[in-house]
Design a protein around this motif. Structure first.
Motif, PDB file in Angstrom:
ATOM      1  N   LEU B  81      -6.412 -10.539  -7.452  1.00 55.15           N
ATOM      2  CA  LEU B  81      -7.490 -10.268  -6.289  1.00 55.15           C
ATOM      3  C   LEU B  81      -8.154  -8.763  -6.524  1.00 55.15           C
ATOM      4  N   LEU B  82      -7.109  -7.744  -6.864  1.00 51.84           N
ATOM      5  CA  LEU B  82      -7.697  -6.424  -6.898  1.00 51.84           C
ATOM      6  C   LEU B  82      -7.841  -5.868  -8.274  1.00 51.84           C
ATOM      7  N   LYS B  83      -7.397  -6.310  -9.347  1.00 52.14           N
ATOM      8  CA  LYS B  83      -7.824  -5.938 -10.587  1.00 52.14           C
ATOM      9  C   LYS B  83      -8.566  -6.803 -11.417  1.00 52.14           C
ATOM     10  N   ASP B  84      -8.563  -6.722 -12.619  1.00 53.99           N
ATOM     11  CA  ASP B  84      -9.498  -7.459 -13.501  1.00 53.99           C
ATOM     12  C   ASP B  84     -10.147  -8.698 -13.164  1.00 53.99           C
ATOM     13  N   GLU B  85      -9.006  -9.571 -12.898  1.00 55.22           N
ATOM     14  CA  GLU B  85      -9.240 -10.920 -12.258  1.00 55.22           C
ATOM     15  C   GLU B  85      -9.820 -11.156 -11.128  1.00 55.22           C
ATOM     16  N   GLY B  86      -9.747  -9.954 -10.234  1.00 52.89           N
ATOM     17  CA  GLY B  86     -10.565 -10.045  -9.132  1.00 52.89           C
ATOM     18  C   GLY B  86     -12.137 -10.089  -9.261  1.00 52.89           C
ATOM     19  N   TYR B  87     -12.583  -9.944 -10.288  1.00 53.16           N
ATOM     20  CA  TYR B  87     -14.043  -9.792 -10.810  1.00 53.16           C
ATOM     21  C   TYR B  87     -14.374 -11.171 -10.604  1.00 53.16           C
ATOM     22  N   GLY B 173      -4.682  -0.071  -0.071  1.00 58.35           N
ATOM     23  CA  GLY B 173      -4.525   0.767  -1.200  1.00 58.35           C
ATOM     24  C   GLY B 173      -5.634   0.542  -1.982  1.00 58.35           C
ATOM     25  N   TYR B 174      -5.768  -0.542  -2.370  1.00 57.88           N
ATOM     26  CA  TYR B 174      -7.055  -0.769  -3.425  1.00 57.88           C
ATOM     27  C   TYR B 174      -8.497  -0.936  -3.014  1.00 57.88           C
ATOM     28  N   THR B 175      -8.665  -0.662  -1.699  1.00 55.97           N
ATOM     29  CA  THR B 175     -10.196  -0.674  -0.946  1.00 55.97           C
ATOM     30  C   THR B 175     -10.237   0.570  -0.383  1.00 55.97           C
ATOM     31  N   TRP B 176      -9.305   1.438  -0.548  1.00 59.30           N
ATOM     32  CA  TRP B 176      -9.603   2.733   0.120  1.00 59.30           C
ATOM     33  C   TRP B 176     -11.043   3.532  -0.774  1.00 59.30           C
ATOM     34  N   GLU B 177     -11.761   4.338   0.056  1.00 57.84           N
ATOM     35  CA  GLU B 177     -12.754   5.171  -0.374  1.00 57.84           C
ATOM     36  C   GLU B 177     -12.549   5.842  -1.923  1.00 57.84           C
ATOM     37  N   GLY B 178     -13.164   5.757  -2.511  1.00 58.83           N
ATOM     38  CA  GLY B 178     -13.181   6.738  -3.598  1.00 58.83           C
ATOM     39  C   GLY B 178     -13.083   6.027  -4.917  1.00 58.83           C
ATOM     40  N   LYS B 179     -13.414   6.489  -6.040  1.00 55.89           N
ATOM     41  CA  LYS B 179     -13.264   5.967  -7.283  1.00 55.89           C
ATOM     42  C   LYS B 179     -11.883   5.817  -7.945  1.00 55.89           C
ATOM     43  N   ASN B 181      -8.308   5.628  -9.801  1.00 60.16           N
ATOM     44  CA  ASN B 181      -7.862   4.570 -10.692  1.00 60.16           C
ATOM     45  C   ASN B 181      -6.659   3.778 -10.489  1.00 60.16           C
ATOM     46  N   SER B 182      -6.179   3.066 -11.342  1.00 63.72           N
ATOM     47  CA  SER B 182      -5.219   1.969 -10.894  1.00 63.72           C
ATOM     48  C   SER B 182      -4.010   2.652 -10.258  1.00 63.72           C
ATOM     49  N   ARG B 183      -3.489   3.772 -10.861  1.00 68.17           N
ATOM     50  CA  ARG B 183      -2.344   4.291 -10.512  1.00 68.17           C
ATOM     51  C   ARG B 183      -2.563   5.063  -9.135  1.00 68.17           C
ATOM     52  N   ASP B 184      -3.867   5.505  -8.773  1.00 66.79           N
ATOM     53  CA  ASP B 184      -3.969   6.238  -7.555  1.00 66.79           C
ATOM     54  C   ASP B 184      -3.833   4.991  -6.535  1.00 66.79           C
ATOM     55  N   ARG B 185      -4.351   3.878  -6.636  1.00 71.76           N
ATOM     56  CA  ARG B 185      -4.359   2.617  -5.889  1.00 71.76           C
ATOM     57  C   ARG B 185      -3.322   2.364  -5.636  1.00 71.76           C
ATOM     58  N   ASP B 186      -2.393   2.075  -6.386  1.00 71.87           N
ATOM     59  CA  ASP B 186      -0.900   1.750  -6.508  1.00 71.87           C
ATOM     60  C   ASP B 186      -0.078   2.805  -5.445  1.00 71.87           C
ATOM     61  N   VAL B 191       1.883   4.031   0.079  1.00 72.09           N
ATOM     62  CA  VAL B 191       1.903   4.680   1.407  1.00 72.09           C
ATOM     63  C   VAL B 191       1.525   3.962   2.343  1.00 72.09           C
ATOM     64  N   ALA B 192       0.342   2.953   2.137  1.00 69.98           N
ATOM     65  CA  ALA B 192      -0.007   2.024   3.280  1.00 69.98           C
ATOM     66  C   ALA B 192       1.358   1.038   3.558  1.00 69.98           C
ATOM     67  N   LEU B 193       2.051   0.616   2.434  1.00 70.14           N
ATOM     68  CA  LEU B 193       3.375  -0.144   2.804  1.00 70.14           C
ATOM     69  C   LEU B 193       4.298   0.639   3.958  1.00 70.14           C
ATOM     70  N   ILE B 194       4.331   1.925   3.717  1.00 69.18           N
ATOM     71  CA  ILE B 194       5.324   2.644   4.628  1.00 69.18           C
ATOM     72  C   ILE B 194       4.705   2.519   6.022  1.00 69.18           C
ATOM     73  N   PHE B 195       3.365   2.734   6.036  1.00 71.20           N
ATOM     74  CA  PHE B 195       2.909   2.550   7.571  1.00 71.20           C
ATOM     75  C   PHE B 195       2.820   1.268   8.066  1.00 71.20           C
ATOM     76  N   VAL B 196       2.707   0.126   7.094  1.00 72.63           N
ATOM     77  CA  VAL B 196       2.857  -1.124   7.711  1.00 72.63           C
ATOM     78  C   VAL B 196       4.076  -1.535   8.044  1.00 72.63           C
ATOM     79  N   TYR B 197       5.364  -0.995   7.536  1.00 74.72           N
ATOM     80  CA  TYR B 197       6.720  -1.032   7.620  1.00 74.72           C
ATOM     81  C   TYR B 197       6.916  -0.459   9.024  1.00 74.72           C
ATOM     82  N   ILE B 198       6.516   0.631   9.426  1.00 72.42           N
ATOM     83  CA  ILE B 198       6.595   1.245  10.445  1.00 72.42           C
ATOM     84  C   ILE B 198       5.968   0.698  11.516  1.00 72.42           C
ATOM     85  N   ALA B 199       4.915   0.299  11.405  1.00 72.09           N
ATOM     86  CA  ALA B 199       4.112  -0.733  12.378  1.00 72.09           C
ATOM     87  C   ALA B 199       4.729  -1.886  12.698  1.00 72.09           C
ATOM     88  N   GLN B 200       5.414  -2.621  11.735  1.00 70.56           N
ATOM     89  CA  GLN B 200       6.398  -3.613  11.951  1.00 70.56           C
ATOM     90  C   GLN B 200       7.588  -3.238  12.660  1.00 70.56           C
TER      91      GLN B 200
END
Lengths: 229, 281
Positions: B81-87, B173-179, B181-186, B191-200
């Motif tokens: 859904l978020l890499k090439d096959e997402g196209y 992570g994959y829909t954050w603003e900015g262009k 690359n894949s490593r940055d999005r991972d 980081v998002a997972l940490i916040f999600v876990y804290i929220a949980q």
């Protein structure tokens, strides 16, 4: 058919499209031409529903980009996008399931003429054959809009001729075809209109015949002039 | 269209899991044969060693199947859904919520199937087809059965809830603003997972606080610990088994509802990001 009004797209601090406005009519093959990073792929992705815009209005067939427009838009990206877990026949089945306008017999005929066995795994196909399979799937649809992003990028001249022939022979003549490419001299012969885009802005939107008659030059020559470094 | 998407996702995943289950079956079969031979020829040392090695491999494979299934299902969401096959997936004429639900449903089902396959492989590899849980269910009374069912529901719901945390994190992570690359999005996804876990965890603590308040009175009033002990003591007496069962039912029910609501909340976040902020690389 396609309306873009004051479309703006930014990636962080970089502006990919700046106040872009254009209209594309049905029954035309339109070349989207510009240097690297000019915003061609960004525009196509917005029309395909893969990017959202900061500002502006984009409509296809008078509808905002969404499920209804995806039903009538046939999109070919510049990268491999089919699941490598499948065989070619699985891909055909998938297109048949999701797109009412997909013609299975046309797809199978084209694949046969390319000597691509439908039982082949996508993962086992060469890069060129994978791209051909993608093109065949996209052009086997009777869509109202075709968005082809660099359809001839990275292929040999013979394959480029095949791709152009496939586009011409199989597209719905009442459709709007938007082709983004660098290979202007190859694609010029099939274009009805061209759009020059630079730094996210529309520089020129003209018919190919008028360019030849009034500018007395080919689109390729005009492109080199407009985008001279 | 949701049915077609589920069929599509099942076809992709069955190609992976089919192979994995076949290997697991073969390893369990080898262990079973060696065990049977060992029982008949228990004086043959080589057979004893062979069975022990086969059994260790079988157990390691079982752990690998469970862990691998979870990793595969999470990675499939990202890759499909978020890499090439997402196209391909995001240009299908289907709304984003159906893409999400299809991944969540098929991912949950395949993880449950993996657990069942591992249990069956264990039983086959040890030639022991006795399941303690069935005895517990058979010997339980009506009240205990209710607790077992509620606990089962809570455990089952934890699977899609856990998946939805990862899906939401990748979607952010994959829909954050900015262009990027894949490593940055991972990296952004982690980081998002940490916040999600804290929220949980925060939601979990609030739920626990509300549960204690309901059972023992407000947590902000004094002598909370004494009140909790008093409630537990009332259940400790002979004849108060029903009260304890009731308490457990409420606890399991609360956990199930909380898990379900978290699953829905993370799903809403993921779908919102994919439909309003899609930013394919």
């Amino acid at each position: 058919m396609i309306q873009c009004e004051h479309v703006k797209k930014e990636y962080g601090r970089k502006t990919a499209l700046a106040d872009f406005s254009a209209e594309f009519e049905t029954g035309k093959i339109i070349g989207l031409l510009g240097p690297n990073g000019s915003g061609k792929t960004t525009l196509i992705k917005i029309l395909a529903g893969l990017l959202t815009t900061e500002e502006g209005v984009v409509r296809i067939d008078k509808k905002p980009i969404g499920v209804d427009t995806k039903r009538i838009v046939s999109y070919l990206p510049e990268r491999p996008y089919l699941s490598s877990a499948f065989r070619v026949k699985d891909i055909i089945r998938t297109f048949e399931e999701f797109y009412e306008d997909f013609d299975k017999s046309v797809a199978e005929q084209m694949l046969q003429s390319l000597h691509i066995d439908t039982k082949s795994r996508i993962a086992s196909l060469s890069k060129g054959n994978r791209e051909k399979v993608q093109l065949v799937m996209v052009m086997s649809r009777r869509a109202k809009v075709y968005l082809l992003d660099e359809p001839m990028g990275g292929v040999d001249p013979a394959a480029r001729d095949f791709i152009l022939k496939t586009i011409l022979n199989n597209y719905n003549e009442e459709a709007c075809v938007l082709i983004s490419t660098h290979l202007i001299s190859d694609v010029e012969k099939i274009l009805d209109e061209v759009i020059f885009i630079k730094d996210g802005e529309l520089v020129l939107h003209e018919s190919v015949d008028r360019i030849r008659e009034e500018e007395k030059k080919s689109v390729d020559a005009l492109f080199r002039e407009v985008f001279a470094c | 269209m949701l049915g077609k998407l589920i069929g599509y996702d099942n076809r992709i995943q069955s190609k992976f899991f089919g192979g994995v289950y076949a290997v697991m079956g073969v390893l369990a079969g080898i262990a079973a044969v060696l065990k049977a031979l060992n029982e008949h020829f228990n004086h043959v040392i080589v057979l004893q060693y062979a069975y022990q090695i086969a059994w260790v491999i079988c157990r390691a494979a079982a752990i690998a199947v469970i862990v691998g299934s979870i990793i595969y299902v999470i990675a499939l969401f990202r890759n499909n859904l978020l890499k090439d096959e997402g196209y391909f997936m995001h240009t299908l004429p289907v709304p984003a919520w159906q893409l999400y639900v299809s991944k969540l449903v098929t991912g949950t089902v395949w993880i449950v199937v993996s657990i069942v396959v591992v249990i069956l492989a264990y039983m086959l590899g040890s030639l022991d087809f006795h399941l303690p849980i069935l005895e517990i269910l058979r010997d339980s009374g009506v009240e205990e059965l209710k607790i077992v069912w509620l606990a089962g529901i809570a455990i089952f719901l934890s699977i899609p809830a856990a998946l939805s945390q990862f899906y939401a994190s990748f979607s952010i992570g994959y829909t954050w603003e900015g262009k990027g690359n894949s490593r940055d999005r991972d990296i952004l996804s982690v980081v998002a997972l940490i916040f999600v876990y804290i929220a949980q965890q925060i939601v979990g603590m609030i739920t626990l606080g509300l549960f204690i308040t309901f059972q023992c009175g407000s947590i902000f009033k004094p002598h909370l610990l004494e009140r909790v002990i008093a409630v537990l003591n009332t259940m400790d007496h002979v004849g108060e088994g029903t009260k304890f069962n009731e308490y457990l039912c409420h606890l399991m029910g609360t956990v199930s509802v909380e898990t379900f609501l978290l699953c829905v909340a993370f799903g809403v976040v993921a779908v919102w990001r994919m439909s309003r902020h899609l930013n394919m690389e």
